[in-house]
Write a protein that holds these residues in place. Structure first.
Motif, PDB file in Angstrom:
ATOM      1  N   LYS A 295      -2.639  -6.803  -0.245  1.00  0.00           N
ATOM      2  CA  LYS A 295      -3.169  -5.611   0.205  1.00  0.00           C
ATOM      3  C   LYS A 295      -4.580  -5.707   0.310  1.00  0.00           C
ATOM      4  O   LYS A 295      -5.231  -6.406  -0.809  1.00  0.00           O
ATOM      5  CB  LYS A 295      -2.984  -4.390  -0.692  1.00  0.00           C
ATOM      6  CG  LYS A 295      -3.148  -3.085  -0.376  1.00  0.00           C
ATOM      7  CD  LYS A 295      -2.476  -2.496   1.222  1.00  0.00           C
ATOM      8  CE  LYS A 295      -2.862  -1.169   1.179  1.00  0.00           C
ATOM      9  NZ  LYS A 295      -1.973  -0.811   2.312  1.00  0.00           N
ATOM     10  N   THR A 297      -8.048  -3.394  -0.274  1.00  0.00           N
ATOM     11  CA  THR A 297      -8.404  -2.000  -0.476  1.00  0.00           C
ATOM     12  C   THR A 297     -10.067  -2.047  -0.441  1.00  0.00           C
ATOM     13  O   THR A 297     -10.698  -3.143  -0.665  1.00  0.00           O
ATOM     14  CB  THR A 297      -7.859  -1.994  -1.971  1.00  0.00           C
ATOM     15  OG1 THR A 297      -8.377  -2.771  -2.960  1.00  0.00           O
ATOM     16  CG2 THR A 297      -6.387  -1.597  -1.871  1.00  0.00           C
ATOM     17  N   THR A 318      -9.471   3.282  -1.645  1.00  0.00           N
ATOM     18  CA  THR A 318      -8.115   3.231  -1.562  1.00  0.00           C
ATOM     19  C   THR A 318      -7.540   2.385  -2.797  1.00  0.00           C
ATOM     20  O   THR A 318      -8.421   1.713  -3.352  1.00  0.00           O
ATOM     21  CB  THR A 318      -7.707   2.478  -0.174  1.00  0.00           C
ATOM     22  OG1 THR A 318      -8.721   1.398  -0.244  1.00  0.00           O
ATOM     23  CG2 THR A 318      -8.202   3.360   0.917  1.00  0.00           C
ATOM     24  N   PHE A 320      -3.972   0.375  -4.669  1.00  0.00           N
ATOM     25  CA  PHE A 320      -2.576  -0.211  -4.439  1.00  0.00           C
ATOM     26  C   PHE A 320      -1.979  -0.615  -5.702  1.00  0.00           C
ATOM     27  O   PHE A 320      -2.658  -1.226  -6.607  1.00  0.00           O
ATOM     28  CB  PHE A 320      -2.951  -1.551  -3.795  1.00  0.00           C
ATOM     29  CG  PHE A 320      -2.017  -2.956  -3.389  1.00  0.00           C
ATOM     30  CD1 PHE A 320      -0.751  -2.434  -2.741  1.00  0.00           C
ATOM     31  CD2 PHE A 320      -1.859  -3.678  -4.434  1.00  0.00           C
ATOM     32  CE1 PHE A 320       0.313  -3.450  -2.799  1.00  0.00           C
ATOM     33  CE2 PHE A 320      -0.920  -4.697  -4.466  1.00  0.00           C
ATOM     34  CZ  PHE A 320       0.254  -4.458  -3.644  1.00  0.00           C
TER      35      PHE A 320
END
Length: 332
Positions: A295, A297, A318, A320
């Motif tokens: 991921k 972010t 954001t 994760f």
């Protein structure tokens, strides 16, 4: 320079288990923390920390205020109502014994380009928990759970001196952990708790096979963040983080000798229609499970110094968190 702190907590029980003629909860908790600071030079600093905990609880108060459950097929009263808040009944005394250790080593080195920091961590704990899972005075369902956890982590980051038009931080993080959990139903005879709306499962042998949940996890990440001074009072911050995580699992649940009561003296071991053993229906094996995730972010913020003692800011980001496996899942 160093520091040592020690804390001990002990307590004798105030609640009496009438079935076992024992008292609880008895607490015996010890916690210590030690830290050491070494200034090796004007530019090099080393900080070491260690923590140890040993927590033991014997007995958990359980009181039944009201019960309409009749006696079981043996004429036993599963949930006796006792008119005293300081007394109760249970066929097993709940216990919880946990031991943990945490070690941390931090190294800060001030260089011309900025401050380089290394943080090395290790953590481990062991827990053994015995529970009167049915809260009954009869051995309908009792369990022992053992849990072991080990984790190693390493972070390295470089931070700019600060106070410049552009302040920044870059770094990397690595973590490896292992979690082992096993559960054993030491007693299982649901009808000993009285008439229930669940299958009347019962063990027909003395053999008890613990469940197996062995998980290994590895993750790493790199990150960077910068704050740019647009004016003397207005700053813009941006950040990025890339993360990869891998989990491997072996999970096994067995139920040797598991049957179902069809009467006080009659136990069925298989489905009469299909012939399938009940122990096979309640067992499963999932070796070699894997889960890989990655991921990217980001974060952004805007800061405005309204005055010498006040600031207004807005931020958006954001996040994760990697998924995992359900340890408590017991169906096939």
């Amino acid at each position: 320079a160093g520091r040592l702190a020690v804390r001990y907590e002990g307590m004798d029980g105030w609640w009496e288990n009438e079935t076992l003629d024992e008292e609880g909860p008895d607490k015996d908790n010890l916690f210590l923390r030690a830290s050491l600071l070494w200034e090796a030079s004007d530019t090099l600093e080393v900080i070491a920390k260690y923590e140890h905990g040993d927590f033991e609880v014997l007995g958990r108060p359980q009181v039944v205020y009201q019960s309409d459950q009749p006696v079981n097929f043996l004429g036993e009263e599963p949930f006796p109502v006792i008119d005293d808040h300081d007394r109760g009944a249970g066929d097993v005394l709940d216990t919880d014994d946990t031991e943990l250790d945490v070690a941390l080593l931090t190294v800060n080195w001030d260089a011309a380009v900025g401050t380089l920091t290394s943080i090395t961590g290790y953590a481990t704990y062991d827990t053994v928990r015995q529970t009167n899972s049915d809260i009954a005075a009869t051995p309908a369902l009792n369990r022992i759970q053992e849990e072991e956890y080990d984790q190693f982590s390493q972070e390295v980051r470089l931070v700019s001196p600060g106070g410049e038009t552009l302040d920044w931080i870059i770094g990397a993080y690595y973590q490896q952990s292992e979690l082992d959990v096993s559960k054993t139903n030491t007693d299982l005879d649901f009808l000993r708790a009285g008439p229930l709306s669940v299958p009347p499962l019962v063990y027909t042998t003395d053999e008890r096979i613990p469940t197996q949940f062995d998980q290994e996890s590895t993750s790493w990440a790199v990150f960077a963040q910068g704050t740019y001074a647009l004016t003397s009072t207005l700053r813009l911050g941006l950040g990025l983080r890339y993360n990869e995580e891998e989990k491997d699992l072996d999970k096994v649940t067995g139920a040797t000798g598991l049957g179902a009561r069809a009467g006080a003296n009659l136990i069925v071991l298989a489905n009469p229609a299909s012939g399938i053993l009940i122990e096979d229906l309640r067992s499963h094996s999932f070796p070699g499970l894997e889960r890989d995730e990655e991921k990217l972010t980001w974060s952004a913020n805007l800061q405005w110094d309204v005055g010498d003692d006040s600031m207004v800011y807005a931020s958006v980001s954001t996040g994760f968190k990697g998924g995992g496996f359900d340890e408590s899942y017991s169906n096939s």
